[in-house]
Design a protein around this motif. Sequence first.
Motif, mmCIF file in Angstrom:
data_model
loop_
_atom_site.group_PDB
_atom_site.id
_atom_site.type_symbol
_atom_site.label_atom_id
_atom_site.label_comp_id
_atom_site.label_asym_id
_atom_site.label_seq_id
_atom_site.Cartn_x
_atom_site.Cartn_y
_atom_site.Cartn_z
ATOM 1 N N UNK A 30 -68.855 -24.788 40.316
ATOM 2 C CA UNK A 30 -69.379 -23.862 41.261
ATOM 3 C C UNK A 30 -70.671 -24.438 41.472
ATOM 4 N N UNK A 31 -71.472 -25.575 40.999
ATOM 5 C CA UNK A 31 -72.601 -25.655 41.319
ATOM 6 C C UNK A 31 -73.584 -24.744 40.742
ATOM 7 N N UNK A 32 -73.364 -24.279 39.686
ATOM 8 C CA UNK A 32 -74.367 -23.189 39.279
ATOM 9 C C UNK A 32 -75.165 -23.497 37.703
ATOM 10 N N UNK A 33 -75.127 -24.793 37.464
ATOM 11 C CA UNK A 33 -75.521 -24.918 36.104
ATOM 12 C C UNK A 33 -76.881 -25.872 36.381
ATOM 13 N N UNK A 34 -77.878 -25.423 35.581
ATOM 14 C CA UNK A 34 -79.093 -26.054 35.655
ATOM 15 C C UNK A 34 -79.586 -26.760 34.236
ATOM 16 N N UNK A 35 -79.734 -27.699 34.090
ATOM 17 C CA UNK A 35 -80.138 -28.506 32.774
ATOM 18 C C UNK A 35 -81.576 -28.610 32.711
ATOM 19 N N UNK A 36 -81.806 -27.863 31.492
ATOM 20 C CA UNK A 36 -83.425 -27.664 31.050
ATOM 21 C C UNK A 36 -83.771 -28.889 30.073
ATOM 22 N N UNK A 37 -84.845 -29.529 30.256
ATOM 23 C CA UNK A 37 -85.173 -30.666 29.496
ATOM 24 C C UNK A 37 -85.444 -30.271 27.922
ATOM 25 N N UNK A 38 -85.094 -31.365 27.261
ATOM 26 C CA UNK A 38 -85.201 -30.883 25.818
ATOM 27 C C UNK A 38 -86.499 -30.510 25.224
ATOM 28 N N UNK A 39 -87.688 -30.985 25.904
ATOM 29 C CA UNK A 39 -89.093 -30.539 25.310
ATOM 30 C C UNK A 39 -89.505 -29.231 25.944
ATOM 31 N N UNK A 40 -88.676 -28.381 26.715
ATOM 32 C CA UNK A 40 -88.892 -27.337 27.404
ATOM 33 C C UNK A 40 -88.376 -26.222 26.637
#
Length: 101
Positions: A30-40
């Motif tokens: 659905x285009x609803x995923x956001x990946x958060x960087x590992x350092x955040x």
Amino acid sequence: MTEQPSTLYTKLLGETAAITWQELQPFFARGALLMVGGTQDLIAVAQAVAENDQGQVSAWLTSDQLKKIDDDGAADLLARDPPLWAVVVAPWVLVQERRED
């Protein structure tokens, strides 16, 4: 004096859970995923998204610390099946690879 986490931060922390890539695939479709960087801090990013902190979210998007998962990223996650954490901030699901500390 240590700053206490906000009520929203605490709420989001309580809604964060381990999840598999297989469970996340419908959200990717659905285009609803956001990946958060590992350092955040996943919860701090979710809070900024929930509060519509455009300046901070923009900075993370520009630096690739927050990004939509593309087809290559999805294929990588499918192949590796890493441990993931996720939290929902409608309409988004924010996901981050769990660090093995």
